[in-house]
Design a protein around this motif. Sequence first.
Motif, PDB file in Angstrom:
ATOM      1  N   TYR A  55      -4.057  -5.406   1.088  1.00 40.99           N
ATOM      2  CA  TYR A  55      -2.875  -6.263   1.034  1.00 40.99           C
ATOM      3  C   TYR A  55      -2.058  -5.997  -0.224  1.00 40.99           C
ATOM      4  O   TYR A  55      -0.821  -6.066  -0.206  1.00 40.99           O
ATOM      5  CB  TYR A  55      -3.286  -7.738   1.113  1.00 40.99           C
ATOM      6  CG  TYR A  55      -3.486  -8.214   2.524  1.00 40.99           C
ATOM      7  CD1 TYR A  55      -2.468  -8.860   3.218  1.00 40.99           C
ATOM      8  CD2 TYR A  55      -4.685  -8.002   3.191  1.00 40.99           C
ATOM      9  CE1 TYR A  55      -2.636  -9.287   4.525  1.00 40.99           C
ATOM     10  CE2 TYR A  55      -4.876  -8.428   4.499  1.00 40.99           C
ATOM     11  CZ  TYR A  55      -3.843  -9.071   5.156  1.00 40.99           C
ATOM     12  OH  TYR A  55      -4.017  -9.482   6.448  1.00 40.99           O
ATOM     13  N   ALA A  56      -2.752  -5.713  -1.336  1.00 34.82           N
ATOM     14  CA  ALA A  56      -2.041  -5.422  -2.588  1.00 34.82           C
ATOM     15  C   ALA A  56      -1.188  -4.167  -2.444  1.00 34.82           C
ATOM     16  O   ALA A  56      -0.053  -4.113  -2.943  1.00 34.82           O
ATOM     17  CB  ALA A  56      -3.043  -5.255  -3.729  1.00 34.82           C
ATOM     18  N   ARG A  57      -1.715  -3.158  -1.741  1.00 30.49           N
ATOM     19  CA  ARG A  57      -0.943  -1.928  -1.526  1.00 30.49           C
ATOM     20  C   ARG A  57       0.321  -2.205  -0.728  1.00 30.49           C
ATOM     21  O   ARG A  57       1.338  -1.539  -0.897  1.00 30.49           O
ATOM     22  CB  ARG A  57      -1.805  -0.880  -0.806  1.00 30.49           C
ATOM     23  CG  ARG A  57      -2.877  -0.241  -1.685  1.00 30.49           C
ATOM     24  CD  ARG A  57      -3.441   0.996  -1.019  1.00 30.49           C
ATOM     25  NE  ARG A  57      -4.100   0.708   0.243  1.00 30.49           N
ATOM     26  CZ  ARG A  57      -5.383   0.398   0.378  1.00 30.49           C
ATOM     27  NH1 ARG A  57      -6.161   0.323  -0.702  1.00 30.49           N
ATOM     28  NH2 ARG A  57      -5.908   0.167   1.562  1.00 30.49           N
ATOM     29  N   GLY A  58       0.247  -3.188   0.154  1.00 30.24           N
ATOM     30  CA  GLY A  58       1.412  -3.524   0.968  1.00 30.24           C
ATOM     31  C   GLY A  58       2.327  -4.542   0.315  1.00 30.24           C
ATOM     32  O   GLY A  58       3.310  -4.985   0.926  1.00 30.24           O
ATOM     33  N   GLY A  59       1.974  -4.946  -0.904  1.00 27.70           N
ATOM     34  CA  GLY A  59       2.816  -5.892  -1.624  1.00 27.70           C
ATOM     35  C   GLY A  59       2.656  -7.329  -1.183  1.00 27.70           C
ATOM     36  O   GLY A  59       3.479  -8.192  -1.526  1.00 27.70           O
ATOM     37  N   ALA A  60       1.578  -7.638  -0.423  1.00 25.70           N
ATOM     38  CA  ALA A  60       1.354  -9.002   0.064  1.00 25.70           C
ATOM     39  C   ALA A  60       0.358  -9.727  -0.836  1.00 25.70           C
ATOM     40  O   ALA A  60      -0.473  -9.100  -1.501  1.00 25.70           O
ATOM     41  CB  ALA A  60       0.836  -8.976   1.497  1.00 25.70           C
ATOM     42  N   ASP A  61       0.433 -11.034  -0.829  1.00 26.61           N
ATOM     43  CA  ASP A  61      -0.521 -11.860  -1.569  1.00 26.61           C
ATOM     44  C   ASP A  61      -1.648 -12.255  -0.622  1.00 26.61           C
ATOM     45  O   ASP A  61      -1.421 -12.979   0.350  1.00 26.61           O
ATOM     46  CB  ASP A  61       0.172 -13.103  -2.113  1.00 26.61           C
ATOM     47  CG  ASP A  61      -0.795 -14.018  -2.827  1.00 26.61           C
ATOM     48  OD1 ASP A  61      -1.344 -13.613  -3.864  1.00 26.61           O
ATOM     49  OD2 ASP A  61      -1.020 -15.137  -2.317  1.00 26.61           O
TER      50      ASP A  61
END
Length: 232
Positions: A152-158
């Motif tokens: 999720y961090a790679r996709g910019g999501a929290d």
Amino acid sequence: VRESLAGARTSSEVASVASAEAQRIAGRDVSFDFTGSDAQIAREHAEGILRGLERYPTANLRAVRMVSEIEGDEGYAMTTADGDGWSISFSRDAQKYGEKSYRADLTQEGKRKFRTTSTPMGAALHEFGHVIANQYGRNRHAQDHAELHARYARGGADVESTVRGEVSGYAATSSKELAAEAFADVMANGPKASELSREIFERIDAGIRMQESGLFADDAVFVSQPPAADGR
């Protein structure tokens, strides 16, 4: 609930029926004791446990019981190490004002953070989820959780916000509660469960099936160093 439980008139009868059903399903003894529980709540707790056993008859569940109270903010139930297996305990104190109050408390908590498990059967499925997740291996589902965070961090999501939205607020508190809440979501809601819950459930399910096939052993840490209680 199933017909056999529906026909049980008292909490003691519910325990006897549940024990017999567990023996039929899993081919071994699982102790049930609902002393001090409302009979209908006991039926629904038992139904949740039996549905778990029907899907995972090799689950290392040894006992289901009532205890006077459970410490902590989420004092409804807990799963604890019991010899080489696990026991599930439900709180008598949580039912001290009766069935309607207990349901209302679960519903209120459901609005706040137990979205997938805000019923007596859902609470039982959550605790059975701890049994299965622990059997899968606490190291493994912690690793799955770390991989989820990284993705999720790679996709910019929290990831915490995503977990709260797709599973529940309680699921965002730790990897073990995410595993238990996702398990309960899928077991209770089937195809209506969230995509994230289904992904987590499928990982755990695949791991359990591999264990049953003898393709990998239980975590040594799980066997030699039982963790503190998992509760809700």
